[in-house]
Enzyme design. Structure first.
Site, PDB file in Angstrom:
ATOM      1  N   GLU A  44       0.824  -1.205   0.000  1.00  0.00           N
ATOM      2  CA  GLU A  44       0.000   0.000   0.000  1.00  0.00           C
ATOM      3  C   GLU A  44       0.863   1.262   0.000  1.00  0.00           C
ATOM      4  O   GLU A  44       1.827   1.367   0.768  1.00  0.00           O
ATOM      5  CB  GLU A  44      -0.899  -0.016   1.234  1.00  0.00           C
ATOM      6  N   LYS A 112      -9.250   2.714  -2.872  1.00  0.00           N
ATOM      7  CA  LYS A 112      -9.552   2.000  -1.632  1.00  0.00           C
ATOM      8  C   LYS A 112     -10.953   2.359  -1.128  1.00  0.00           C
ATOM      9  O   LYS A 112     -11.327   3.537  -1.064  1.00  0.00           O
ATOM     10  CB  LYS A 112      -8.497   2.354  -0.586  1.00  0.00           C
ATOM     11  N   CYS A 148      -5.565  -3.100   1.889  1.00  0.00           N
ATOM     12  CA  CYS A 148      -5.468  -3.158   3.353  1.00  0.00           C
ATOM     13  C   CYS A 148      -6.824  -3.264   4.052  1.00  0.00           C
ATOM     14  O   CYS A 148      -7.410  -4.322   4.086  1.00  0.00           O
ATOM     15  CB  CYS A 148      -4.667  -1.966   3.879  1.00  0.00           C
ATOM     16  N   LYS A 180      -0.456  -9.540  15.762  1.00  0.00           N
ATOM     17  CA  LYS A 180      -1.118  -8.974  14.587  1.00  0.00           C
ATOM     18  C   LYS A 180      -1.212 -10.005  13.455  1.00  0.00           C
ATOM     19  O   LYS A 180      -2.203 -10.053  12.732  1.00  0.00           O
ATOM     20  CB  LYS A 180      -0.344  -7.748  14.105  1.00  0.00           C
ATOM     21  N   GLY A 285      22.437   7.342  28.068  1.00  0.00           N
ATOM     22  CA  GLY A 285      22.956   7.211  29.419  1.00  0.00           C
ATOM     23  C   GLY A 285      22.879   5.763  29.856  1.00  0.00           C
ATOM     24  O   GLY A 285      21.799   5.163  29.880  1.00  0.00           O
ATOM     25  N   LEU A 286      24.018   5.189  30.172  1.00  0.00           N
ATOM     26  CA  LEU A 286      24.098   3.790  30.622  1.00  0.00           C
ATOM     27  C   LEU A 286      24.240   3.794  32.130  1.00  0.00           C
ATOM     28  O   LEU A 286      25.261   4.235  32.667  1.00  0.00           O
ATOM     29  CB  LEU A 286      25.280   3.091  29.960  1.00  0.00           C
ATOM     30  N   GLY A 288      23.758   1.113  34.375  1.00  0.00           N
ATOM     31  CA  GLY A 288      23.956  -0.142  35.088  1.00  0.00           C
ATOM     32  C   GLY A 288      22.651  -0.840  35.388  1.00  0.00           C
ATOM     33  O   GLY A 288      22.635  -1.924  35.977  1.00  0.00           O
ATOM     34  N   SER A 292      18.414   0.699  30.462  1.00  0.00           N
ATOM     35  CA  SER A 292      19.470   1.247  29.597  1.00  0.00           C
ATOM     36  C   SER A 292      20.304   0.133  28.983  1.00  0.00           C
ATOM     37  O   SER A 292      20.803   0.264  27.858  1.00  0.00           O
ATOM     38  CB  SER A 292      20.345   2.227  30.377  1.00  0.00           C
ATOM     39  N   ASN A 368      15.283  14.692  41.190  1.00  0.00           N
ATOM     40  CA  ASN A 368      15.091  15.100  39.801  1.00  0.00           C
ATOM     41  C   ASN A 368      16.236  15.949  39.275  1.00  0.00           C
ATOM     42  O   ASN A 368      16.520  15.934  38.069  1.00  0.00           O
ATOM     43  CB  ASN A 368      13.774  15.860  39.660  1.00  0.00           C
ATOM     44  N   LYS A 507       3.092  14.767  31.179  1.00  0.00           N
ATOM     45  CA  LYS A 507       4.448  14.262  30.923  1.00  0.00           C
ATOM     46  C   LYS A 507       4.491  13.479  29.618  1.00  0.00           C
ATOM     47  O   LYS A 507       5.377  13.675  28.780  1.00  0.00           O
ATOM     48  CB  LYS A 507       4.915  13.353  32.068  1.00  0.00           C
TER      49      LYS A 507
END
Length: 538
Positions: A44, A112, A148, A180, A285-286, A288, A292, A368, A507
């Site tokens: 499509e 369609k 579709c 799906k 940012g890793l 531990g 992440s 924070n 947020k």
């Protein structure tokens, strides 16, 4: 009927890159022609990519697509029939269309019928529904076209059959979510039983913003038997031989289990978002921690270690084992690894704010601050290098607001945005089953944000098993509080989680896009108002 060979072009299109998409279609047509196929079916809107969204409101977009389609018709191999998806404008009306190209000409065009206007789809915003069947003759066989959503209702397929179709071609841009493919098979099987004709189902491949198209194209005969199942999450030129009007049995790829399909969806989503938007690489940012760690593994598998950079930013509350595990994982995967101690920066922030905080006890504000310092440092590196910051928050955290605006939510792409915490653990174990990548201690230790002494996630949240169960009921299935409680969850936990869902909408509205792997993600699927007082469940 004489024997025939058709081909399905399961291709990864780049939205708006018309010449590149046309080149992919042409290359598939030439390969199919060389292997004896006489017809090529594409997905499509394959000419322009899916979904074009408000590009479809621009007249010039249709004109450019028309020009590219005509050039493609002229360039296609002689004697080869191509069925190509594209947007089509006629007398001011706009359609989601499929055209049949043969010997330099566009011989017919289908519009369609069923325009989905739910979930991630809003085609009624752009298109007018068609109302006529399209059946064309190819090598003495009458072939019908659906697109579709047409196939999810009975009418369009029945109209094609009523117009004499003996084979039905279906062009699809059906986005991935869990389970799906089972639903696709069930719907096509129902159509074959109703109409008694075989169906070729060609699905789009690739990532487009939050959506991932998994391909997994297939063929069913007139009795609903699956004769071909092509691979998911990779480009495929699938060949289908017909004999006596029915597809002969061919390639049958086994289904992927949940963890394998989700992991491949995440990798495809990351790869296409980064490469199609021409970012040179990514950084993250890793910490531990497990989120992440999984994000890093996906990024490396999607892009290669040379395009991935990990930054560890310890605070006063970072455990030594977190540092050790982050260093080990970076070494295992071979990525660039840097450590930036945020303690001096945190001290400077606290000193600056101290006169304004007199008489106020320490609380989440100070926690924070640490997350926001890290977000600022990552964004500075992103600005300097051009690499995109990957956000590592998961869906469980996004549900209850257990994340910091302009802190760990800062970045350009949220890999785990639709992945629950319990699934994060399953995916991490799955990744390690392919080859050791995530240190075992990261998977087995209690999760913690490490923003205060001896902190764990479960200090302020229900167990992740309960949280994810409640989230699935309320967010993904729209169940009420009494219905969720009736499933065995503590009423206090349910009410608490539902309240957190509601008060943290502001947020989520500010979070970056991320890969959609369920049928109710916090993206195009989720459109709750920020300002609202309706609380019928309480």
């Amino acid at each position: 009927m004489n024997p025939m060979k058709f081909a399905i072009a399961q291709i990864n299109c780049t939205l708006g890159c018309l010449s590149s998409n046309a080149a992919k279609i042409l290359e598939a047509a030439e390969r199919a022609h060389a292997q004896g196929a006489s017809l090529l079916l594409t997905p499509e809107l394959s000419l322009c990519g899916y979904p074009p969204e408000d590009l479809l409101l621009r007249d010039g977009f249709y004109a450019a697509c028309d020009d590219e389609l005509q050039q493609l018709a002229c360039a296609a191999p002689a004697g080869m029939t191509l069925v190509v998806g594209h947007p089509h404008q006629v007398d001011g009306l706009r359609f989601n269309a499929a055209s049949v190209l043969r010997d330099g000409a566009i011989i017919t065009t289908y519009h369609k019928h069923e325009l989905p206007n739910h979930s991630v789809f809003d085609e009624l915003r752009y298109f007018t529904p068609g109302d006529q069947p399209c059946v064309f003759e190819h090598e003495g066989v009458r072939i019908g076209i659906n697109i579709c959503a047409d196939i999810w209702e009975a009418g369009a397929a029945q109209a094609a059959r009523g117009a004499g179709a003996e084979v039905l071609l279906v062009l699809n841009a059906s986005p991935y979510h869990l389970d799906k493919q089972l639903a696709r098979h069930a719907v096509i099987r129902e159509r074959t039983h109703e109409n008694g004709i075989p169906v070729l189902y060609a699905n789009l491949l690739g990532g487009q913003d939050e959506l991932v198209f998994d391909g997994a194209s297939f063929v069913m005969d007139a009795h609903g038997k699956l004769t071909h199942q092509f691979a998911a999450f990779e480009e495929v030129l699938g060949l289908v031989e017909f004999e006596h009007g029915q597809p002969k049995s061919g390639e049958l790829q086994p289904p992927l289990d949940t963890e394998a399909s989700v992991y491949r969806a995440l990798c495809l989503g990351v790869r296409d978002y980064i490469l199609k938007n021409r970012f040179p690489g990514v950084l993250l940012g890793l910490s531990g921690g497990i989120d992440s760690a999984l994000t890093l593994a996906v990024a490396v598998d999607a892009l290669g270690a040379d395009k991935v950079r990990a930054v560890m930013m310890p605070s006063p509350y970072t455990a030594q084992i977190s540092l050790d595990d982050a260093r080990e994982m970076a070494q295992i995967l071979g990525v660039r690894y840097d450590e930036l101690d945020i303690q001096p920066t945190l001290a400077a922030f606290e000193q600056t704010l101290a006169p304004l905080f007199i008489g106020r006890a320490a609380d989440t504000t100070e926690e924070n601050l640490q997350a926001r310092i890290r977000g600022t440092l990552l964004m500075a590196l992103s600005n300097k290098t051009g690499s995109l910051v990957l956000v590592t928050s998961n869906k469980s955290e996004m549900t209850v607001g257990y994340s910091t605006l302009y802190g760990d939510m800062a970045g350009g792409f949220a890999v785990l945005k639709d992945v629950s915490k319990t699934l994060v653990y399953r995916l991490s174990n799955y990744r390690n089953s392919l080859g050791y990548a995530i240190p075992e201690r990261i998977i087995t230790r209690p999760p913690s944000a490490e923003l205060r002494p001896d902190q764990t996630d479960q200090d302020s949240l229900p167990s992740y098993d309960d949280l994810d169960g409640i989230m699935a009921c309320y967010v993904e299935r729209n169940l009420s509080i009494p219905e969720i409680v009736a499933r065995g969850y503590a009423e206090a936990d349910v009410r608490r989680v539902v309240k957190l869902v509601r008060i943290n909408e502001y947020k989520r509205r500010q979070s970056p896009v991320g890969v959609r792997i369920t049928d109710r993600s916090f993206g195009k699927d989720w459109r709750y108002p920020i300002t609202a007082r309706y609380q019928d469940d309480f």
